[in-house]
Design an enzyme around this catalytic site. Structure first.
Site, PDB file in Angstrom:
ATOM      1  N   HIS A 126      29.050   6.311  17.918  1.00  0.00           N
ATOM      2  CA  HIS A 126      29.485   7.565  17.271  1.00  0.00           C
ATOM      3  C   HIS A 126      30.931   7.938  17.608  1.00  0.00           C
ATOM      4  O   HIS A 126      31.514   8.819  16.957  1.00  0.00           O
ATOM      5  CB  HIS A 126      28.586   8.738  17.689  1.00  0.00           C
ATOM      6  CG  HIS A 126      27.172   8.632  17.205  1.00  0.00           C
ATOM      7  ND1 HIS A 126      26.850   8.461  15.870  1.00  0.00           N
ATOM      8  CD2 HIS A 126      25.981   8.655  17.876  1.00  0.00           C
ATOM      9  CE1 HIS A 126      25.524   8.389  15.752  1.00  0.00           C
ATOM     10  NE2 HIS A 126      24.988   8.496  16.949  1.00  0.00           N
ATOM     11  N   ASP A 163      20.756   0.855  15.094  1.00  0.00           N
ATOM     12  CA  ASP A 163      20.388   2.136  15.702  1.00  0.00           C
ATOM     13  C   ASP A 163      19.895   3.067  14.584  1.00  0.00           C
ATOM     14  O   ASP A 163      20.351   2.965  13.443  1.00  0.00           O
ATOM     15  CB  ASP A 163      21.622   2.732  16.381  1.00  0.00           C
ATOM     16  CG  ASP A 163      21.316   3.960  17.217  1.00  0.00           C
ATOM     17  OD1 ASP A 163      21.224   3.830  18.447  1.00  0.00           O
ATOM     18  OD2 ASP A 163      21.184   5.064  16.632  1.00  0.00           O
ATOM     19  N   HIS A 165      20.492   6.062  14.086  1.00  0.00           N
ATOM     20  CA  HIS A 165      21.555   6.955  13.628  1.00  0.00           C
ATOM     21  C   HIS A 165      22.704   6.138  13.024  1.00  0.00           C
ATOM     22  O   HIS A 165      23.010   5.041  13.512  1.00  0.00           O
ATOM     23  CB  HIS A 165      22.106   7.776  14.800  1.00  0.00           C
ATOM     24  CG  HIS A 165      21.070   8.579  15.523  1.00  0.00           C
ATOM     25  ND1 HIS A 165      20.433   8.117  16.652  1.00  0.00           N
ATOM     26  CD2 HIS A 165      20.558   9.807  15.259  1.00  0.00           C
ATOM     27  CE1 HIS A 165      19.565   9.045  17.075  1.00  0.00           C
ATOM     28  NE2 HIS A 165      19.618  10.066  16.240  1.00  0.00           N
ATOM     29  N   ASP A 244      16.266   3.390  19.113  1.00  0.00           N
ATOM     30  CA  ASP A 244      15.661   4.700  18.875  1.00  0.00           C
ATOM     31  C   ASP A 244      14.937   4.772  17.534  1.00  0.00           C
ATOM     32  O   ASP A 244      14.398   5.821  17.175  1.00  0.00           O
ATOM     33  CB  ASP A 244      16.693   5.830  19.011  1.00  0.00           C
ATOM     34  CG  ASP A 244      18.032   5.489  18.404  1.00  0.00           C
ATOM     35  OD1 ASP A 244      18.138   4.455  17.718  1.00  0.00           O
ATOM     36  OD2 ASP A 244      18.991   6.256  18.615  1.00  0.00           O
TER      37      ASP A 244
HETATM   38 ZN   LIG Z   1      20.849   6.514  17.931  1.00  0.00          ZN
END
Ligand SMILES: [Zn+2]
Length: 305
Positions: A126, A163, A165, A244
């Site tokens: 991120h 991931d 996200h 995740d």
């Molecule tokens: Zn994540």
């Protein structure tokens, strides 16, 4: 084929508060599971070294890197964004996390093993060119990719990010760098609410709804990622390995299982064997349910072997 696992004790010294999910115990859970599974006998474990400022500058605004060094606290903590904090051990942890990726690239380019996995934190995907975000301080995979392109003159580097996200930081850093083919799957709509509308030929985003299971995720990878990766012929395969999306991880709502992580590791290994002497470097991103995180990392590493 063996795998070199890079880590460093300093990555445990990024001490977050007791309510923060991105906690040191994540790495203990992975290490425990590596030992319990017997995988320890099949891998080579090495301590990483810290990234230098010059190496970070290749993926980040030098002013941002310098500011992180300047504001690193001697005591207590500071918040870089609503999710991302720094404590006295955080700067060194972030330097070792990014440094392990550089070590891993060196390992697969010139060492004995062509596969490497980095058990590191804080995560990176991120973090943008000039912003910390979503538990991430430096973008570890981007720093590794730029190191590979600069020090080994690579012209085609694949980055796979599974991931749950969207890796908004990685996408932003390579938005105009077509030496990278970025393939990314993520729950959408969901944090950080990016990636669904990206229009770039070298960025293949797979936004998928809550409830996505292994069958639909594998179908997406087979239909959209693998053909593009075959065509791209990467000289190195990098992986932002976040776990995740596991069914037992309540950070998000994907229903992936250990078998799915083993499967993607096998597909990427086959691709790397065909195009780039088997070179795969994976770096830990998310994964917050400790039991499934440990089991998933073991399954992924077995897939690399
Ligand atoms: Zn994540």
């Amino acid at each position: 084929m063996s795998v070199t696992v890079f880590s460093h004790p300093q990555c445990m010294q990024h001490q977050v508060n007791e309510f923060h999910p991105e906690e040191p115990a994540r790495l203990s859970a992975i290490n425990d599971q590596i030992i319990r599974s017997g995988l320890e006998l099949a891998i080579t474990q090495k301590d990483g070294t810290p990234a230098t400022k010059a190496q970070l500058y290749r993926a980040h605004d030098p002013a941002y890197v310098d500011a992180i060094f300047a504001k690193a606290p001697q005591e207590g903590h500071i918040w870089l964004d609503p999710d991302t904090l720094m404590t006295p051990g955080s700067l060194d942890a972030a330097l070792y996390a990014a440094g392990c990726g550089i070590n891993a690239v060196d390992e697969v380019m010139q060492g004995d093993n062509q596969r490497a996995f980095c058990v590191v934190r804080p995560p990176g995907h991120h973090a943008t060119y000039d912003t910390a975000m979503g538990f991430c301080i430096f973008n570890n995979i981007a720093v590794a990719a730029r190191h590979a392109m600069q020090d080994y003159a690579l012209e085609r580097v694949a980055i796979i990010d599974f991931d749950v996200h969207h890796g908004n930081g990685t996408e932003a850093i390579f938005l105009d760098d077509e030496r990278v083919l970025l393939c990314s799957s993520f729950q959408h709509p969901f944090y950080p609410d990016t990636g669904a509308d990206t229009q770039r030929p070298h960025i293949i985003n797979s936004p998928m709804p809550a409830g996505t299971d292994g069958n639909s995720w594998r179908a997406e990878v087979e239909q959209h990622w693998l053909p593009a990766l075959e065509k791209f012929k990467p000289q190195l395969v990098l992986v932002s390995a976040g776990f995740d999306g596991h069914a037992e991880d309540d950070m998000a709502n994907f229903h992936l299982r250990e078998d799915d992580y083993r499967w993607i590791a096998q597909r990427l290994s086959e691709l790397a064997d065909k195009h780039c002497h088997g070179r795969v470097v994976a770096m830990l991103e998310g994964g917050y349910d400790h039991s499934s995180l440990g089991r998933s990392v073991v399954a992924f590493i077995k897939g690399l072997i």
